[in-house]
Design a protein around this motif. Sequence first.
Motif, mmCIF file in Angstrom:
data_model
loop_
_atom_site.group_PDB
_atom_site.id
_atom_site.type_symbol
_atom_site.label_atom_id
_atom_site.label_comp_id
_atom_site.label_asym_id
_atom_site.label_seq_id
_atom_site.Cartn_x
_atom_site.Cartn_y
_atom_site.Cartn_z
ATOM 1 N N LEU A 1 0.626 -1.307 -0.083
ATOM 2 C CA LEU A 1 0.058 0.190 -0.044
ATOM 3 C C LEU A 1 1.001 1.381 0.050
ATOM 4 N N LYS B 1 1.681 2.577 -3.500
ATOM 5 C CA LYS B 1 0.991 2.961 -3.951
ATOM 6 C C LYS B 1 0.722 4.471 -3.654
ATOM 7 N N ARG C 1 -7.226 0.414 -1.302
ATOM 8 C CA ARG C 1 -6.422 0.239 -2.675
ATOM 9 C C ARG C 1 -7.411 0.770 -3.744
#
Length: 113
Positions: free
Chosen positions: A18, A21, A99
Amino acid sequence: ALGDTREAKRRAGIIDQLFMKLDFNCSGYIEFHELQQVMISFALKKRDQFPKFVTRWESLIDEAIISLEMDKNQFIVLVQHLTADSGPHEFDTLIAALRQMLTHLDSLLHGSR
Protein backbone atom coordinates in the motif's frame (compact mmCIF):
# COMPACT_ATOMS: atom_id res chain seq x y z
CA ALA A 1 -5.36 -10.31 16.46
CA LEU A 2 -1.91 -8.71 16.32
CA GLY A 3 -0.60 -10.93 19.10
CA ASP A 4 -0.22 -13.47 16.31
CA THR A 5 3.17 -12.66 14.79
CA ARG A 6 2.32 -14.39 11.52
CA GLU A 7 -0.71 -12.16 11.14
CA ALA A 8 1.36 -9.08 12.05
CA LYS A 9 3.95 -10.02 9.41
CA ARG A 10 1.27 -10.70 6.84
CA ARG A 11 -0.26 -7.29 7.49
CA ALA A 12 3.11 -5.55 7.34
CA GLY A 13 3.63 -7.03 3.87
CA ILE A 14 0.24 -5.82 2.70
CA ILE A 15 0.80 -2.34 4.16
CA ASP A 16 4.22 -2.29 2.48
CA GLN A 17 2.50 -2.71 -0.90
CA LEU A 18 0.00 0.00 0.00
CA PHE A 19 2.91 2.32 0.81
CA MET A 20 4.20 1.96 -2.76
CA LYS A 21 0.81 3.00 -4.11
CA LEU A 22 0.76 6.05 -1.82
CA ASP A 23 4.33 7.11 -2.54
CA PHE A 24 3.14 9.03 -5.59
CA ASN A 25 6.51 10.53 -6.55
CA CYS A 26 8.56 7.43 -5.61
CA SER A 27 10.59 9.42 -3.07
CA GLY A 28 10.49 6.72 -0.41
CA TYR A 29 8.26 8.99 1.70
CA ILE A 30 4.54 9.65 1.86
CA GLU A 31 3.69 13.34 2.10
CA PHE A 32 1.20 14.06 4.86
CA HIS A 33 -1.02 16.30 2.72
CA GLU A 34 -1.39 13.51 0.14
CA LEU A 35 -2.20 10.95 2.80
CA GLN A 36 -4.68 13.34 4.38
CA GLN A 37 -6.53 13.73 1.04
CA VAL A 38 -6.79 9.97 0.74
CA MET A 39 -7.99 9.59 4.32
CA ILE A 40 -10.61 12.34 3.97
CA SER A 41 -12.03 10.69 0.85
CA PHE A 42 -11.97 7.35 2.65
CA ALA A 43 -13.72 8.79 5.71
CA LEU A 44 -16.44 10.36 3.58
CA LYS A 45 -17.22 7.10 1.82
CA LYS A 46 -16.40 4.43 4.38
CA ARG A 47 -16.92 5.87 7.87
CA ASP A 48 -19.98 3.67 8.50
CA GLN A 49 -18.13 0.54 7.45
CA PHE A 50 -14.88 1.24 9.34
CA PRO A 51 -15.76 3.65 12.16
CA LYS A 52 -12.84 2.78 14.47
CA PHE A 53 -10.25 3.24 11.73
CA VAL A 54 -11.60 6.69 10.84
CA THR A 55 -11.99 7.75 14.48
CA ARG A 56 -8.43 6.72 15.30
CA TRP A 57 -7.08 8.64 12.32
CA GLU A 58 -9.00 11.75 13.39
CA SER A 59 -7.69 11.54 16.94
CA LEU A 60 -4.12 11.32 15.60
CA ILE A 61 -4.77 14.44 13.56
CA ASP A 62 -6.22 16.20 16.61
CA GLU A 63 -3.16 15.31 18.64
CA ALA A 64 -0.96 16.39 15.73
CA ILE A 65 1.38 13.46 16.16
CA ILE A 66 1.68 12.49 12.52
CA SER A 67 4.87 13.58 10.82
CA LEU A 68 4.70 15.64 7.62
CA GLU A 69 6.37 12.89 5.74
CA MET A 70 6.73 9.30 6.71
CA ASP A 71 8.87 6.47 5.49
CA LYS A 72 7.68 2.92 4.95
CA ASN A 73 8.32 1.77 8.53
CA GLN A 74 6.46 4.73 10.03
CA PHE A 75 3.57 4.07 7.67
CA ILE A 76 3.42 0.38 8.63
CA VAL A 77 3.32 1.36 12.33
CA LEU A 78 0.61 3.93 11.61
CA VAL A 79 -1.67 1.56 9.71
CA GLN A 80 -1.13 -1.22 12.26
CA HIS A 81 -2.19 1.24 14.96
CA LEU A 82 -5.26 2.28 12.97
CA THR A 83 -6.28 -1.34 12.39
CA ALA A 84 -5.19 -2.79 15.75
CA ASP A 85 -8.56 -4.19 16.72
CA SER A 86 -9.61 -5.35 13.25
CA GLY A 87 -9.71 -9.07 12.66
CA PRO A 88 -7.97 -10.49 9.57
CA HIS A 89 -11.11 -10.30 7.44
CA GLU A 90 -11.93 -6.70 8.40
CA PHE A 91 -8.30 -5.73 7.84
CA ASP A 92 -8.31 -7.22 4.34
CA THR A 93 -11.64 -5.58 3.51
CA LEU A 94 -10.38 -2.22 4.73
CA ILE A 95 -7.13 -2.43 2.74
CA ALA A 96 -9.07 -3.50 -0.36
CA ALA A 97 -11.34 -0.47 0.06
CA LEU A 98 -8.32 1.83 0.44
CA ARG A 99 -6.66 0.31 -2.65
CA GLN A 100 -9.81 0.69 -4.69
CA MET A 101 -10.06 4.31 -3.68
CA LEU A 102 -6.41 4.94 -4.49
CA THR A 103 -6.85 3.49 -7.96
CA HIS A 104 -9.82 5.79 -8.43
CA LEU A 105 -7.95 8.85 -7.08
CA ASP A 106 -4.93 7.99 -9.20
CA SER A 107 -7.02 7.97 -12.35
CA LEU A 108 -8.59 11.29 -11.30
CA LEU A 109 -5.19 12.85 -10.64
CA HIS A 110 -3.27 11.40 -13.56
CA GLY A 111 -5.89 10.07 -15.94
CA SER A 112 -6.43 13.32 -17.79
CA ARG A 113 -2.83 14.00 -18.75
